[in-house]
Write a protein that holds these residues in place. Structure first.
Motif, PDB file in Angstrom:
ATOM      1  N   SER A  21       0.825  -1.197   0.000  1.00  0.00           N
ATOM      2  CA  SER A  21       0.000   0.000   0.000  1.00  0.00           C
ATOM      3  C   SER A  21       0.868   1.258   0.000  1.00  0.00           C
ATOM      4  CB  SER A  21      -0.936  -0.014   1.214  1.00  0.00           C
ATOM      5  OG  SER A  21      -1.730   1.137   1.226  1.00  0.00           O
ATOM      6  N   LEU A  22       1.919   1.258   0.798  1.00  0.00           N
ATOM      7  CA  LEU A  22       2.837   2.402   0.838  1.00  0.00           C
ATOM      8  C   LEU A  22       3.497   2.598  -0.521  1.00  0.00           C
ATOM      9  CD1 LEU A  22       4.248   4.628   2.469  1.00  0.00           C
ATOM     10  CD2 LEU A  22       5.942   2.915   3.167  1.00  0.00           C
ATOM     11  N   ALA A  23       3.967   1.511  -1.119  1.00  0.00           N
ATOM     12  CA  ALA A  23       4.598   1.606  -2.437  1.00  0.00           C
ATOM     13  C   ALA A  23       3.611   2.119  -3.473  1.00  0.00           C
ATOM     14  CB  ALA A  23       5.157   0.250  -2.849  1.00  0.00           C
ATOM     15  N   GLU A  24       2.367   1.667  -3.409  1.00  0.00           N
ATOM     16  CA  GLU A  24       1.358   2.130  -4.357  1.00  0.00           C
ATOM     17  C   GLU A  24       1.098   3.629  -4.198  1.00  0.00           C
ATOM     18  OE1 GLU A  24      -1.004   2.286  -7.482  1.00  0.00           O
ATOM     19  OE2 GLU A  24       0.203   0.554  -6.924  1.00  0.00           O
ATOM     20  N   CYS A  25       1.069   4.121  -2.976  1.00  0.00           N
ATOM     21  CA  CYS A  25       0.894   5.558  -2.757  1.00  0.00           C
ATOM     22  C   CYS A  25       2.058   6.345  -3.347  1.00  0.00           C
ATOM     23  CB  CYS A  25       0.738   5.859  -1.268  1.00  0.00           C
ATOM     24  SG  CYS A  25      -0.853   5.333  -0.592  1.00  0.00           S
ATOM     25  N   PHE A  26       3.275   5.822  -3.222  1.00  0.00           N
ATOM     26  CA  PHE A  26       4.428   6.498  -3.823  1.00  0.00           C
ATOM     27  C   PHE A  26       4.350   6.446  -5.338  1.00  0.00           C
ATOM     28  CE2 PHE A  26       6.184   6.849   0.340  1.00  0.00           C
ATOM     29  CZ  PHE A  26       7.056   7.920   0.252  1.00  0.00           C
ATOM     30  N   ARG A  27       3.869   5.325  -5.901  1.00  0.00           N
ATOM     31  CA  ARG A  27       3.700   5.250  -7.357  1.00  0.00           C
ATOM     32  C   ARG A  27       2.672   6.262  -7.843  1.00  0.00           C
ATOM     33  NH1 ARG A  27       4.087  -0.265  -6.107  1.00  0.00           N
ATOM     34  NH2 ARG A  27       6.165  -1.006  -6.673  1.00  0.00           N
ATOM     35  N   GLU A  28       1.594   6.427  -7.084  1.00  0.00           N
ATOM     36  CA  GLU A  28       0.583   7.411  -7.462  1.00  0.00           C
ATOM     37  C   GLU A  28       1.145   8.826  -7.424  1.00  0.00           C
ATOM     38  OE1 GLU A  28      -2.863   6.796  -4.985  1.00  0.00           O
ATOM     39  OE2 GLU A  28      -3.068   4.722  -5.667  1.00  0.00           O
ATOM     40  N   SER A  29       2.063   9.069  -6.510  1.00  0.00           N
ATOM     41  CA  SER A  29       2.643  10.392  -6.359  1.00  0.00           C
ATOM     42  C   SER A  29       3.777  10.659  -7.356  1.00  0.00           C
ATOM     43  CB  SER A  29       3.152  10.575  -4.927  1.00  0.00           C
ATOM     44  OG  SER A  29       3.579  11.881  -4.702  1.00  0.00           O
ATOM     45  N   PHE A  30       4.617   9.638  -7.607  1.00  0.00           N
ATOM     46  CA  PHE A  30       5.817   9.818  -8.434  1.00  0.00           C
ATOM     47  C   PHE A  30       5.761   9.124  -9.786  1.00  0.00           C
ATOM     48  CE2 PHE A  30       7.520  10.825  -4.234  1.00  0.00           C
ATOM     49  CZ  PHE A  30       8.289  11.943  -4.514  1.00  0.00           C
ATOM     50  N   GLY A  31       4.807   8.236  -9.995  1.00  0.00           N
ATOM     51  CA  GLY A  31       4.742   7.498 -11.251  1.00  0.00           C
ATOM     52  C   GLY A  31       5.326   6.107 -11.115  1.00  0.00           C
ATOM     53  N   GLU A  32       5.334   5.397 -12.198  1.00  0.00           N
ATOM     54  CA  GLU A  32       5.756   3.994 -12.193  1.00  0.00           C
ATOM     55  C   GLU A  32       7.237   3.790 -11.920  1.00  0.00           C
ATOM     56  OE1 GLU A  32       3.826   1.251 -12.240  1.00  0.00           O
ATOM     57  OE2 GLU A  32       2.190   2.675 -12.103  1.00  0.00           O
ATOM     58  N   SER A  33       8.007   4.853 -11.791  1.00  0.00           N
ATOM     59  CA  SER A  33       9.445   4.718 -11.551  1.00  0.00           C
ATOM     60  C   SER A  33       9.769   4.284 -10.122  1.00  0.00           C
ATOM     61  CB  SER A  33      10.152   6.031 -11.868  1.00  0.00           C
ATOM     62  OG  SER A  33       9.676   7.055 -11.013  1.00  0.00           O
ATOM     63  N   VAL A  34       8.765   4.146  -9.261  1.00  0.00           N
ATOM     64  CA  VAL A  34       8.987   3.739  -7.881  1.00  0.00           C
ATOM     65  C   VAL A  34       9.257   2.237  -7.834  1.00  0.00           C
ATOM     66  CG1 VAL A  34       7.901   3.503  -5.613  1.00  0.00           C
ATOM     67  CG2 VAL A  34       7.582   5.594  -6.939  1.00  0.00           C
ATOM     68  N   LEU A  35      10.340   1.853  -7.176  1.00  0.00           N
ATOM     69  CA  LEU A  35      10.715   0.443  -7.046  1.00  0.00           C
ATOM     70  C   LEU A  35      10.835   0.083  -5.576  1.00  0.00           C
ATOM     71  CD1 LEU A  35      13.523   0.333  -9.743  1.00  0.00           C
ATOM     72  CD2 LEU A  35      11.157  -0.412 -10.009  1.00  0.00           C
ATOM     73  N   THR A  36      10.605  -1.173  -5.274  1.00  0.00           N
ATOM     74  CA  THR A  36      10.742  -1.675  -3.911  1.00  0.00           C
ATOM     75  C   THR A  36      11.918  -2.643  -3.875  1.00  0.00           C
ATOM     76  OG1 THR A  36       8.360  -1.499  -3.613  1.00  0.00           O
ATOM     77  CG2 THR A  36       9.545  -2.851  -2.022  1.00  0.00           C
ATOM     78  N   ASN A  37      12.893  -2.365  -3.022  1.00  0.00           N
ATOM     79  CA  ASN A  37      14.070  -3.206  -2.833  1.00  0.00           C
ATOM     80  C   ASN A  37      14.918  -3.373  -4.094  1.00  0.00           C
ATOM     81  OD1 ASN A  37      13.624  -3.620  -0.098  1.00  0.00           O
ATOM     82  ND2 ASN A  37      12.269  -5.339  -0.503  1.00  0.00           N
ATOM     83  N   LYS A  38      14.876  -2.398  -4.984  1.00  0.00           N
ATOM     84  CA  LYS A  38      15.719  -2.424  -6.175  1.00  0.00           C
ATOM     85  C   LYS A  38      16.262  -1.024  -6.368  1.00  0.00           C
ATOM     86  CE  LYS A  38      13.058  -5.979  -8.452  1.00  0.00           C
ATOM     87  NZ  LYS A  38      12.159  -6.282  -9.535  1.00  0.00           N
TER      88      LYS A  38
END
Length: 72
Positions: free
Chosen positions: A5-22
């Motif tokens: 959920s946190l990662a999805e909120c960051f994707r909504e804010s910054f776009g698909e460039s958000v990665l988790t553990n990469k």
């Protein structure tokens, strides 16, 4: 589940460039100071794809989104 959920909120804010553990899965601070407490480590690119003010606003927007989802 809440990390997704946190990662999805960051994707909504910054776009698909958000990665988790990469490319990283945590660093010195989380390894040495996070043994007995939960940690979330955020890293933002230093490149000038956005101004620092826009980055700050994006992080605040994402965190507000996450808090609203968790509290509801």
């Amino acid at each position: 589940v809440w990390m997704n959920s946190l990662a999805e909120c960051f994707r909504e804010s910054f776009g698909e460039s958000v990665l988790t553990n990469k490319p990283f899965s945590g660093g010195y601070i989380t390894r040495h100071h996070g043994q007995n407490r939960p940690w979330v480590q955020l890293e933002l690119s230093r490149s000038e794809f956005m101004s620092n003010d826009d980055k700050r606003d994006g992080v605040l927007t994402a965190l507000r989104c996450f808090c609203e989802r968790v509290l509801n």
